[in-house]
Motif scaffolding. Structure first.
Motif, mmCIF file in Angstrom:
data_model
loop_
_atom_site.group_PDB
_atom_site.id
_atom_site.type_symbol
_atom_site.label_atom_id
_atom_site.label_comp_id
_atom_site.label_asym_id
_atom_site.label_seq_id
_atom_site.Cartn_x
_atom_site.Cartn_y
_atom_site.Cartn_z
ATOM 1 N N UNK A 197 -22.608 -40.612 34.644
ATOM 2 C CA UNK A 197 -21.243 -40.816 33.670
ATOM 3 C C UNK A 197 -20.419 -42.090 34.000
ATOM 4 N N UNK A 198 -20.671 -42.541 35.485
ATOM 5 C CA UNK A 198 -19.887 -43.635 35.965
ATOM 6 C C UNK A 198 -20.577 -44.987 35.854
ATOM 7 N N UNK A 199 -21.663 -45.117 35.045
ATOM 8 C CA UNK A 199 -22.561 -46.477 34.959
ATOM 9 C C UNK A 199 -21.779 -47.187 34.401
ATOM 10 N N UNK A 200 -21.181 -46.923 33.185
ATOM 11 C CA UNK A 200 -19.957 -47.932 32.496
ATOM 12 C C UNK A 200 -18.746 -48.074 32.996
ATOM 13 N N UNK A 201 -18.333 -47.426 33.971
ATOM 14 C CA UNK A 201 -16.983 -47.528 34.513
ATOM 15 C C UNK A 201 -16.717 -48.347 35.878
ATOM 16 N N UNK A 202 -15.539 -48.488 36.241
ATOM 17 C CA UNK A 202 -15.303 -49.339 37.439
ATOM 18 C C UNK A 202 -14.862 -48.355 38.464
ATOM 19 N N UNK A 203 -15.263 -48.371 39.673
ATOM 20 C CA UNK A 203 -14.625 -47.723 40.884
ATOM 21 C C UNK A 203 -13.341 -48.251 41.112
ATOM 22 N N UNK A 204 -12.476 -47.496 41.304
ATOM 23 C CA UNK A 204 -11.058 -47.608 41.670
ATOM 24 C C UNK A 204 -10.611 -46.925 43.305
ATOM 25 N N UNK A 205 -9.851 -47.431 43.925
ATOM 26 C CA UNK A 205 -9.393 -47.128 45.090
ATOM 27 C C UNK A 205 -8.050 -47.013 45.344
ATOM 28 N N UNK A 206 -7.445 -46.259 45.340
ATOM 29 C CA UNK A 206 -5.845 -46.029 45.351
ATOM 30 C C UNK A 206 -5.312 -45.008 46.496
ATOM 31 N N UNK A 207 -4.045 -45.083 46.645
ATOM 32 C CA UNK A 207 -3.324 -44.344 47.608
ATOM 33 C C UNK A 207 -2.260 -43.624 46.888
ATOM 34 N N UNK A 208 -1.971 -42.249 46.984
ATOM 35 C CA UNK A 208 -1.056 -41.742 46.226
ATOM 36 C C UNK A 208 0.034 -41.010 47.382
ATOM 37 N N UNK A 209 1.334 -41.153 46.877
ATOM 38 C CA UNK A 209 2.315 -40.406 47.735
ATOM 39 C C UNK A 209 2.322 -39.026 47.281
ATOM 40 N N UNK A 210 1.147 -38.264 47.783
ATOM 41 C CA UNK A 210 1.074 -36.807 47.131
ATOM 42 C C UNK A 210 0.078 -36.068 48.116
ATOM 43 N N UNK A 211 -0.200 -34.843 47.915
ATOM 44 C CA UNK A 211 -1.032 -34.093 48.726
ATOM 45 C C UNK A 211 -2.361 -34.162 47.903
ATOM 46 N N UNK A 212 -3.654 -33.898 48.520
ATOM 47 C CA UNK A 212 -4.854 -33.843 47.664
ATOM 48 C C UNK A 212 -4.700 -32.779 46.512
ATOM 49 N N UNK A 213 -4.086 -31.691 46.965
ATOM 50 C CA UNK A 213 -3.929 -30.587 46.137
ATOM 51 C C UNK A 213 -3.225 -31.011 44.689
ATOM 52 N N UNK A 214 -2.088 -31.688 45.042
ATOM 53 C CA UNK A 214 -1.211 -32.086 44.003
ATOM 54 C C UNK A 214 -1.915 -33.465 42.976
ATOM 55 N N UNK A 215 -2.777 -34.141 43.659
ATOM 56 C CA UNK A 215 -3.464 -35.084 42.935
ATOM 57 C C UNK A 215 -4.488 -34.443 42.004
#
Length: 331
Positions: free
Chosen positions: A239-257
């Motif tokens: 599914x990710x073969x034609x997508x780009x890997x993205x890394x980000x940081x969010x001011x929220x908990x894992x459950x909220x994300x």
């Protein structure tokens, strides 16, 4: 399995033969006291099983006939969990005959009939209080899922017709595939088959809703090892073969994300001060910007850097325009 559970199942097995048993006879068969038998019979009645008793000399226990199915031995929370799962699966349209959604809808309607009577008020209340959203997803056929499960268990080759993405309505006929089925995978509301394609001599991933005319062959095969990881890893990688890997940081908990992005495959890692580091795959920076808008929290895009610049530019333009004294929105 706890001893009391095994003993209850053994008692139920004896009673379901239709014979009449004395308390002493049941106690001897189960290796317990008559007092324990009487207590276990009361438990069965509490679960809704109609155990009849004839007291006095020659008295006996027997399981009343006349029920199409015995009540299911479920705790209250287990029954609620099943009902919720069926309700979610059958939400919206009833589905095509033979589909998971259609079968779930029928099962949901029948569940009340096979539950113990003590759960009837709860089931009725749950039905009248529950509504579920209908998501526009494709449905897979239970017959195909069951046939593939049997083929995987028995290590038998299967054949089917298959249409790839974009082939719907195409003039050319579907391709005929002969594969060694490895695993079925449910990922982001779709069903997939991971299999070794005998003609391509390579691993392939097939969407089950695009399969037609599935049949099992007599030919068997020896299981192969996947190149890496699990079958789910294979589907996610495809599914990710034609997508780009993205890394980000969010001011929220894992459950909220996770709640803000419920239909994305996410890697979530808790960071300091209530932040979460997120790894996902996206089709474009524009699509990523739309995804981030669902978070409604401060976000830092680490990778890829050019996407971060594009998003920062668009965000800055929007903020500058909406804050300009001469800017006026649509009337």
């Amino acid at each position: 399995m706890p001893d009391v559970t095994r003993r209850m199942l053994d008692l139920l097995t004896l009673l379901q033969t239709g014979r009449e048993y004395s308390c002493a006879g049941l106690a001897g068969s189960l290796g317990v006291s008559e007092r324990t038998v009487r207590r276990d019979v009361d438990r069965l009645r509490g679960y809704g099983y109609p155990v009849r008793t004839r007291p006095g000399p020659g008295g006996h226990y027997r399981l009343a006939a006349g029920r199409a199915m015995p009540p299911v031995m479920l705790e209250d929370d287990e029954a609620v969990a099943i009902l919720l799962g069926l309700a979610a699966s059958s939400a919206g349209s009833p589905g095509e005959p033979g589909s998971i959604r259609e079968a779930a809808s029928r099962a949901y309607g029948k569940l009340e009939q096979i539950l113990p009577s003590r759960l009837t008020p709860m089931v009725t209340s749950l039905r009248t209080s529950l509504e579920a959203d209908s998501l526009p997803t494709v449905d897979a056929g239970i017959a195909d899922i069951s046939a593939l499960a049997t083929a995987i268990r028995d290590r038998r080759v299967v054949e089917f017709e298959y249409r790839r993405a974009g082939d719907a309505g195409a003039s050319e006929p579907p391709s005929r595939r002969r594969v060694e089925p490895h695993r079925q995978v449910h990922h982001l509301l779709r069903w997939y088959l991971v299999a070794w394609d005998q003609d391509k001599q390579d691993w392939r991933i097939f969407r089950l809703d695009r399969l037609r005319a599935l049949r099992q062959r007599t030919q068997t095969f020896e299981p192969r090892s996947l190149p890496t990881g699990t079958a789910l890893d294979q589907v996610q990688a495809g599914a990710n073969r034609d997508r780009t890997r993205v890394v980000l940081t969010v001011e929220a908990s894992p459950a909220e994300v996770a709640a803000a992005l419920p239909y994305e495959a996410l890697e979530l890692h808790s960071a300091q001060h209530g932040y979460t580091r997120v790894v996902l795959h996206s089709e474009s920076w524009r699509w990523l910007l739309l995804q981030l808008s669902h978070l409604d929290r401060p976000v830092v895009v680490h990778e890829p850097r050019d996407w971060a610049e594009q998003i920062r530019r668009v965000a800055g333009t929007l903020l500058r325009d909406t804050g300009h004294p001469g800017f006026r929105g649509p009337e």
